[in-house]
Design an enzyme around this catalytic site. Structure first.
Site, PDB file in Angstrom:
ATOM      1  N   LYS A 126      -8.360   6.281 -18.814  1.00 14.92           N
ATOM      2  CA  LYS A 126      -8.772   6.741 -20.138  1.00 14.92           C
ATOM      3  C   LYS A 126      -7.625   6.564 -21.145  1.00 14.92           C
ATOM      4  O   LYS A 126      -7.240   5.444 -21.412  1.00 14.92           O
ATOM      5  CB  LYS A 126      -9.270   8.177 -20.039  1.00 14.92           C
ATOM      6  N   ARG A 171       0.824  -1.211   0.000  1.00 20.65           N
ATOM      7  CA  ARG A 171       0.000   0.000   0.000  1.00 20.65           C
ATOM      8  C   ARG A 171       0.861   1.266   0.000  1.00 20.65           C
ATOM      9  O   ARG A 171       0.442   2.313  -0.457  1.00 20.65           O
ATOM     10  CB  ARG A 171      -0.973  -0.024   1.199  1.00 20.65           C
ATOM     11  N   ASP A 177      -6.826  18.886 -14.378  1.00 19.20           N
ATOM     12  CA  ASP A 177      -7.174  17.551 -14.860  1.00 19.20           C
ATOM     13  C   ASP A 177      -6.789  17.484 -16.334  1.00 19.20           C
ATOM     14  O   ASP A 177      -7.394  18.142 -17.182  1.00 19.20           O
ATOM     15  CB  ASP A 177      -8.679  17.304 -14.659  1.00 19.20           C
TER      16      ASP A 177
END
Ligand SMILES: *Cc1c(COP(=O)(O)O)cnc(C)c1O
Length: 372
Positions: free
Chosen positions: A196, A47, A171
């Site tokens: 994406k 993690r 973004d």
């Protein structure tokens, strides 16, 4: 080194133990340490960080020209980590046209965390200046924006943001670093949904933050990702890294196809308007020319009439798939108002298109027959 070369080589060092050219996927959740927990091999627990994720981060940092990158389990995981790092009493400015998840986040969670926000048109600098407060910590923008393809003047908004003592988060999912590098225009944090274009094949979810040097949030974001747990998985990191290798080639085709599709749509009598920054008619066109290398693979168009006419077109496409998301090899179409649901500001006659890698003429023929 040029960006096209970096896309192929960044984070691609030959595996020193085996000579493997393709990077290994390290699935191990734990790494041997010394008797007093000394981190002898550079890793300790998945993690916190893992070797496959480190390669991806190295590549993303180089492509965006940032000092560091942090990979996340999703784009939203990345944004939430930024928001959760701020603390109560902070204020954030969001763009009025942006990914729906942003709206869901501020409406449903930010006030629970004691964070104030407002939502502005990022193309209107006087509105942004008016929205700034003494406690403004982050200004968020997305350019081109979803789904109206509005273009933010990155240098201009960075100046306003910095004058307010805040940081600019951009973004860059739609443009990718191949077409636009927000850090060069003064952004402090670049956010990606690597789900994406970076992944590029509609088969992996991921997010990333790239930070400019000496970013004041760096340690907080590292701690935030580790403690709150939105870390990327090794397999997902590996798939996204693999996607980056062909990102430049794919973007080239996405862009040239989208330009052709946009021009054909604009010429069609049943199309009221086309939002694509590559079109001369687009209000952001000149700005996009200044800050983007090309105009991307995303566009939207409004069908003459209303909801019924738009749904009619979406129901008649044969090659395009009606589906959400973007940036994959296949072309997708979506009635965004239906997708965003209640409270959406998206026009009811608007269809959003993710232009894929097919032959442009096949895509145009399909849209033309659907428009009838
Ligand atoms: C999809 C998307 C996100 C959210 O990313 P996930 O990986 O789905 O969490 C953020 N911004 C933009 C522009 C997106 O398209």
């Amino acid at each position: 080194m040029r960006l096209e070369t970096l896309a192929v080589h960044a984070g691609a060092d030959i595996d020193p133990t085996t000579g493997a050219v393709a990077p290994p996927i390290h699935l191990s959740t734990t790494f041997e340490h010394g008797p007093a927990c000394e981190e002898t091999h550079g890793y300790s627990y998945i993690r916190e960080k893992n070797p496959t994720q480190t390669r991806l981060e190295e590549a993303m940092a180089k492509l965006e020209g940032g000092e560091t990158a942090l990979a996340f389990a999703s784009g939203m995981g990345a944004l939430c980590c930024v928001m959760q790092s701020l603390g109560p009493g902070s204020h954030v400015i969001f763009p009025d046209d942006a990914y729906t998840g942003f709206r869901n986040l501020y409406r449903e969670f930010l006030s629970h965390w004691g964070i104030e926000y407002n939502v502005v048109d990022m193309t209107d600098h006087s509105v942004i200046k008016g929205a700034v407060r003494p406690n403004t910590k982050i200004v968020v923008t997305e350019t081109p924006s979803n789904p109206m393809m509005k273009i933010t003047d990155l240098a201009g908004v960075a100046e306003i943001t910095h004058a307010a003592g805040a940081d600019l988060l951009v973004d860059n999912t739609f443009a990718t670093p191949m077409l636009q590098r927000p850090l060069e225009f003064g952004a402090d944090i670049v956010l990606h949904s690597t789900t994406k274009y970076c992944g590029g094949h509609s088969d992996v979810q991921g997010g990333c933050l790239v930070l400019r040097s000496s970013n004041r949030w760096k340690q907080r974001l590292y701690r935030g990702r580790m403690i709150m747990g939105a870390a990327a998985s090794p397999f997902n990191s590996w798939l996204i890294l693999r996607g980056l290798r062909s990102l430049d080639c794919r973007m080239e085709r996405h862009c040239s196809n989208a330009a052709k599709v946009a021009a054909s749509l604009e010429a069609h009598a049943k199309v009221e308007s086309v939002c694509y920054p590559g079109l001369n008619s687009n209000p952001g066109h000149n700005l996009a020319r200044r800050q983007m290398k090309a105009f991307g693979g995303m566009l939207s168009f409004q069908v003459r009439g209303g909801y019924d006419e738009a749904i009619h077109v979406a129901s008649r496409v044969k090659l395009f798939t009606n589906a959400t998301s973007l940036g994959g090899t296949e072309s997708l179409i979506e009635h965004r108002a239906s997708s965003e649901g209640q409270g959406t500001k998206v026009p009811q006659n608007l269809l959003r298109v993710s232009v894929g890698l097919e032959h442009a003429d096949d895509l145009i023929e399909d849209l033309m027959q659907a428009l009838g």
